[in-house]
Design an enzyme around this catalytic site. Structure first.
Site, mmCIF file in Angstrom:
data_model
loop_
_atom_site.group_PDB
_atom_site.id
_atom_site.type_symbol
_atom_site.label_atom_id
_atom_site.label_comp_id
_atom_site.label_asym_id
_atom_site.label_seq_id
_atom_site.Cartn_x
_atom_site.Cartn_y
_atom_site.Cartn_z
ATOM 1 N N HIS A 140 23.093 35.408 -18.343
ATOM 2 C CA HIS A 140 22.092 37.216 -17.962
ATOM 3 C C HIS A 140 21.401 37.493 -19.181
ATOM 4 O O HIS A 140 21.598 38.069 -19.496
ATOM 5 C CB HIS A 140 22.688 38.303 -18.089
ATOM 6 N N GLY B 111 26.627 57.643 -19.994
ATOM 7 C CA GLY B 111 25.661 56.529 -19.945
ATOM 8 C C GLY B 111 24.663 57.035 -18.842
ATOM 9 O O GLY B 111 24.602 57.235 -17.896
ATOM 10 N N GLN B 112 23.362 56.112 -18.768
ATOM 11 C CA GLN B 112 22.132 56.181 -17.519
ATOM 12 C C GLN B 112 22.781 55.002 -16.723
ATOM 13 O O GLN B 112 22.010 56.009 -15.631
ATOM 14 C CB GLN B 112 20.870 56.009 -18.224
ATOM 15 N N ILE B 113 22.734 54.151 -17.162
ATOM 16 C CA ILE B 113 23.358 53.577 -15.722
ATOM 17 C C ILE B 113 24.262 53.778 -15.205
ATOM 18 O O ILE B 113 24.636 53.669 -13.520
ATOM 19 C CB ILE B 113 23.959 52.265 -16.096
ATOM 20 N N ASP C 55 19.490 40.414 -11.590
ATOM 21 C CA ASP C 55 18.764 38.618 -11.389
ATOM 22 C C ASP C 55 18.228 38.866 -10.097
ATOM 23 O O ASP C 55 17.421 37.935 -9.848
ATOM 24 C CB ASP C 55 18.982 37.768 -12.225
ATOM 25 N N ARG D 129 20.583 47.625 -25.179
ATOM 26 C CA ARG D 129 19.119 46.521 -26.031
ATOM 27 C C ARG D 129 18.051 47.206 -25.819
ATOM 28 O O ARG D 129 17.100 47.955 -25.408
ATOM 29 C CB ARG D 129 19.026 44.931 -24.995
ATOM 30 N N ARG E 225 19.067 39.248 -27.655
ATOM 31 C CA ARG E 225 19.993 39.020 -27.817
ATOM 32 C C ARG E 225 21.307 39.102 -28.098
ATOM 33 O O ARG E 225 22.138 39.298 -28.696
ATOM 34 C CB ARG E 225 20.583 38.053 -26.331
#
Length: 333
Positions: free
Chosen positions: A187, A14-16, A159, A92, A98
């Protein structure tokens, strides 16, 4: 060089993970003298893409990287791992709440908790990145009873990094000059960014941040901006945060593994012992220091009435998520 450690990254195609893997493999997280093997887990349809990621890691010719194991088997992925980045989750997307994520994702983290319990080292350090991260970490811990609950954490460092940048920009200093901005709770949009204990350095002088930050800016601009930053990124990119999430995951695990700097604390979502009135037994973000691979909640900090009232809201959300997640896992929903 130290003995080889084994690190699993889920959602590895995946992208992360694409931003995360290079930082891990070149030594930014576990140290520039630490050899490592990467276990890369994803679902069967992503194996072709994952093979491309493996080729790129090979082509980087990274001296610390001793082995790369791509797999769709949790047995192989979690075998003897020292650290786990649980990134893979249903992402998401714009317009999703959420709670829409819970039913799909808690089953993933139940399975991964069971696999960690069966195959990983009992000393494994687990960081959950996939949202809803706090509750996913709680589910994972619940299904890995042989591993200490203190070994399961969720990421609120993104965050914190977002908040630290905004404070630095407002004060006209670099982000490195701002310390001890806190993220409390979940979060999510109920998280509580808090600058009451923050400080900064300017022209060689250390100062408390709050007297130099306008309360109107803090309450009406800063707090909602940080709370809603993830949604703003999705609205702009049509994809969730990736580069910044990967950087934050590295920051989180590096500080956990190597220790925090003297005089500084960081925000980590960890199992609550009831500190600051948080409900016990949920994964709640606190200010922590770390040393020797262990985290400790910072005690005795100032918590104003306004922040405390917001802590009650984020605690309520975490309790609701916990109950709903456990109901899904037990087949009641």
């Amino acid at each position: 060089m130290a003995d080889v450690i084994r690190v699993v990254v889920t959602g590895a195609a995946g992208q992360i993970a694409y931003s995360l893997l290079y930082q891990i493999a070149k030594g930014d997280v576990f140290g520039h003298n630490q050899k490592l093997a990467l276990h890369l887990l994803d679902i069967p349809p992503m194996m072709g893409v994952l093979q491309g990621v493996v080729m790129e890691l090979q082509d980087c010719a990274l001296p610390l990287l001793q082995e790369v194991i791509p797999t769709d088997s949790v047995d192989m992925a979690f075998k003897d791992v020292d650290a786990a980045f649980l990134v893979g989750a249903m992402p998401r997307r714009e317009g999703m709440e959420r709670k829409d994520l819970l039913a799909a994702n808690v089953k993933i983290f139940k399975d991964q908790g069971e696999a960690l319990d069966k195959y990983a080292k009992k000393s494994v350090k687990v960081l959950v990145v996939g949202n809803p991260a706090n509750t996913n970490a709680l589910v994972c811990s619940h299904y890995a009873p042989s591993i200490p609950k203190e070994n399961f954490t969720a990421m609120t460092r993104l965050d914190q990094n977002r908040a630290q940048y905004q404070v630095a920009a407002k004060l006209g200093v670099g982000v490195i000059d701002v310390r001890n901005v806190i993220i409390w709770g979940n979060h999510s949009a109920t998280q509580v960014p808090d600058v009451a204990n923050a400080s900064y350095t300017k022209n060689g002088e250390s100062k408390r941040a709050l007297p130099d930050l306008d309360n109107n800016w803090v309450n009406n601009e800063f707090v909602p901006l940080v709370q809603k930053r993830g949604a703003a990124v999705i609205a702009a990119r049509k994809l969730s945060s990736a580069m910044s999430a990967a950087k934050a995951a590295c920051d989180h695990m590096r500080d956990w593994w190597q220790g925090t700097q003297s005089g500084s604390f960081v925000s980590m979502a960890v199992i609550s012992d009831g500190s600051y009135g948080a409900p016990k037994g949920v994964i709640f973000s606190f200010p922590v220091t770390t040393s020797g691979g262990q985290w400790t909640i910072v005690q005795g900090l100032t918590v104003g009435d306004q922040v405390r009232s917001k802590l009650e809201l984020t605690a309520k959300e975490l309790l609701e998520e916990r109950d709903e997640a456990m109901a899904v896992c037990e087949g009641k929903l």
